[in-house]
Design an enzyme around this catalytic site. Structure first.
Site, mmCIF file in Angstrom:
data_model
loop_
_atom_site.group_PDB
_atom_site.id
_atom_site.type_symbol
_atom_site.label_atom_id
_atom_site.label_comp_id
_atom_site.label_asym_id
_atom_site.label_seq_id
_atom_site.Cartn_x
_atom_site.Cartn_y
_atom_site.Cartn_z
ATOM 1 N N TRP A 1 0.829 -1.213 0.000
ATOM 2 C CA TRP A 1 0.000 0.000 0.000
ATOM 3 C C TRP A 1 0.857 1.253 0.000
ATOM 4 O O TRP A 1 0.553 2.221 -0.704
ATOM 5 C CB TRP A 1 -0.993 -0.004 1.162
ATOM 6 C CG TRP A 1 -2.119 -0.972 0.931
ATOM 7 C CD1 TRP A 1 -2.404 -2.080 1.665
ATOM 8 C CD2 TRP A 1 -3.096 -0.944 -0.133
ATOM 9 N NE1 TRP A 1 -3.491 -2.735 1.131
ATOM 10 C CE2 TRP A 1 -3.924 -2.067 0.036
ATOM 11 C CE3 TRP A 1 -3.329 -0.087 -1.205
ATOM 12 C CZ2 TRP A 1 -4.996 -2.340 -0.830
ATOM 13 C CZ3 TRP A 1 -4.388 -0.367 -2.066
ATOM 14 C CH2 TRP A 1 -5.209 -1.479 -1.871
ATOM 15 N N LYS B 1 -12.454 -1.505 6.292
ATOM 16 C CA LYS B 1 -11.668 -2.419 7.113
ATOM 17 C C LYS B 1 -12.190 -2.392 8.553
ATOM 18 O O LYS B 1 -12.579 -3.403 9.102
ATOM 19 C CB LYS B 1 -10.186 -2.061 7.095
ATOM 20 C CG LYS B 1 -9.601 -1.723 5.714
ATOM 21 C CD LYS B 1 -9.604 -2.878 4.756
ATOM 22 C CE LYS B 1 -9.232 -2.560 3.320
ATOM 23 N NZ LYS B 1 -8.016 -1.879 3.037
ATOM 24 N N ASP C 1 -1.769 6.774 6.143
ATOM 25 C CA ASP C 1 -2.862 5.967 5.583
ATOM 26 C C ASP C 1 -3.233 4.928 6.638
ATOM 27 O O ASP C 1 -2.593 3.896 6.769
ATOM 28 C CB ASP C 1 -2.396 5.301 4.287
ATOM 29 C CG ASP C 1 -3.408 4.266 3.767
ATOM 30 O OD1 ASP C 1 -4.503 4.146 4.346
ATOM 31 O OD2 ASP C 1 -3.071 3.588 2.775
HETATM 32 C C1 LIG Z 1 -7.536 -1.320 1.680
HETATM 33 C C2 LIG Z 1 -6.426 -0.337 1.766
HETATM 34 C C3 LIG Z 1 -6.302 0.719 0.842
HETATM 35 C C4 LIG Z 1 -7.225 0.864 -0.359
HETATM 36 O O1 LIG Z 1 -8.454 1.274 0.041
HETATM 37 P P1 LIG Z 1 -9.595 1.597 -1.052
HETATM 38 O O2 LIG Z 1 -10.669 2.162 -0.170
HETATM 39 O O3 LIG Z 1 -9.944 0.317 -1.711
HETATM 40 O O4 LIG Z 1 -9.046 2.601 -1.986
HETATM 41 C C5 LIG Z 1 -5.280 1.622 1.007
HETATM 42 N N1 LIG Z 1 -4.424 1.515 2.033
HETATM 43 C C6 LIG Z 1 -4.498 0.519 2.940
HETATM 44 C C7 LIG Z 1 -3.527 0.463 4.057
HETATM 45 C C8 LIG Z 1 -5.518 -0.432 2.841
HETATM 46 O O5 LIG Z 1 -5.611 -1.410 3.740
#
Ligand SMILES: *Cc1c(COP(=O)(O)O)cnc(C)c1O
Length: 360
Positions: free
Chosen positions: A101, A196, A172
């Protein structure tokens, strides 16, 4: 029968939340309509969104000098949205690269014509480590340092908050937000896709220090522009109303079950239970460095990949779903976000012990 769903996302939601949403589905607050059918400009939904913001501010103790934004496009849109809001073309941005990511965030920032300086890259350990706290020097001219506190694919999590001096820290937090208390004042921008740990897909929450707003590039689409979205209470266009409503139910559920300190203790126990089951067996392996092991996403392998299919089939038959690891890592991955009860982890460790006894 409810499955124990170990998916990395969209992930299991709290049972109580689903039950309440179900009860309210066709008649929300006596309106004769579902929350999905009411106007986002009406008083009832505006109060719902305000409640969600208040509950999030309370749970995370978000200081007043931060804006809370409800955005769309997932966390992925913020990979471009952060540089659009915080940099001019040619600016330097520092990155910690700890897995897939953070790698995507770096590529998306480069596409916005920033000079991405990767000050730590854990490639040498195949992304099973995090950089040592004092191992990377942030260039003072950087517009910000971006990192990924929890790498969802590799199951790697920072046990500390990087020190950046005066350089704003951008995180993030998609797969770790609300898993424990955090000190929001350490961050310039926090963003997280909801699916998540916060609710259904379709919503991305951003928490932005207000002094970082007002500098977006003129080419930034208004729905990605923090200042424009804050000025419109995140309702510049139609917000993802159902996802915001579910987030509110989840925040109420967390508050009623003791807040983030209590949730952190439950998460610590769940993760310790699963790691212990892996570490005390000679059958299962987790290769993440002990000080970098995630509380949320726990990858593990079996001694022979030929056993993966029988393992997954048996797990499914026991109501333990979505354990297949990410295609880039292989093996298994158990995601045990806030909504996974300890009973689900025990069901998994019991199944793992039983499977190992049969196939060792
Ligand atoms: C799932 C995830 C993403 C992507 O998220 P989307 O909402 O599908 O764009 C980005 N960063 C991390 C750490 C993630 O777990």
């Amino acid at each position: 029968m409810r499955a124990f769903n170990f998916s990395a996302g969209p992930a299991q939601l709290p049972y109580e939340v689903l039950e309440q949403a179900g009860r309210e589905l066709s008649d929300w607050q006596g309106s004769g309509m579902s929350v999905m059918e009411v106007s986002h400009r009406g008083a009832a939904f505006i109060e719902c969104a305000a409640h969600v913001e208040r509950a999030l501010r309370d749970l995370l103790a978000i200081p007043d000098n931060y804006a809370v934004l409800f955005l769309q496009g997932g966390a992925s849109a913020q990979f471009a949205g952060v540089p659009m809001n915080l940099t001019a073309p040619g600016d330097t941005v520092a990155f910690l690269k700890t897995g897939s990511w953070s790698g995507k965030a770096i590529a998306a920032a480069r596409a916005q014509d920033v000079h991405a300086e990767v000050i730590a890259d854990e490639a040498a350990s195949s992304y099973t480590t995090v950089p040592a706290p004092d191992n990377s020097t942030v260039p003072p001219a950087a517009a910000y340092l971006h990192y990924t506190p929890n790498e969802t694919v590799g199951g790697v999590e920072f046990g500390y908050v990087p020190a950046t001096g005066a350089v704003p820290l951008v995180a993030d937090m998609s797969s770790t937000i609300l898993s424990r208390p955090i000190d929001v004042s350490r961050y310039g921008v926090i963003y997280a896709g909801a699916q998540k740990n916060m609710g259904p897909a379709g919503l991305c929450v951003a928490i932005v220090r207000k002094d970082l707003m007002g500098h977006a590039r003129s080419t930034t689409p208004s729905v990605l522009n923090y200042t424009a979205m804050a000025a419109a209470d995140s309702m510049l266009n139609t917000p993802p109303t159902f996802a915001i409503y579910i987030l509110g139910l989840i925040l109420d559920w967390l508050t009623e079950s003791g807040g983030l300190a209590a949730q952190a203790e439950r998460n610590r126990v769940k993760a310790a239970t699963l790691y212990e089951a892996i570490d005390t067996s000679s059958f299962y392996t987790n290769s993440v460095a002990p000080d970098a092991r995630s509380w949320m996403n726990i990858p593990f392998t079996l001694p022979d990949p030929a056993l993966d299919t029988p393992f997954l089939e048996g797990a499914d038959a026991d109501g333990l779903t979505n354990l297949k690891g990410h295609r880039s890592v292989g093996g298994m991955r158990a995601s045990i976000y806030n909504a996974m009860p300890l009973a689900g982890v025990h069901a998994l460790t019991d199944y793992m012990a039983d499977f190992a006894a049969r196939y060792a």
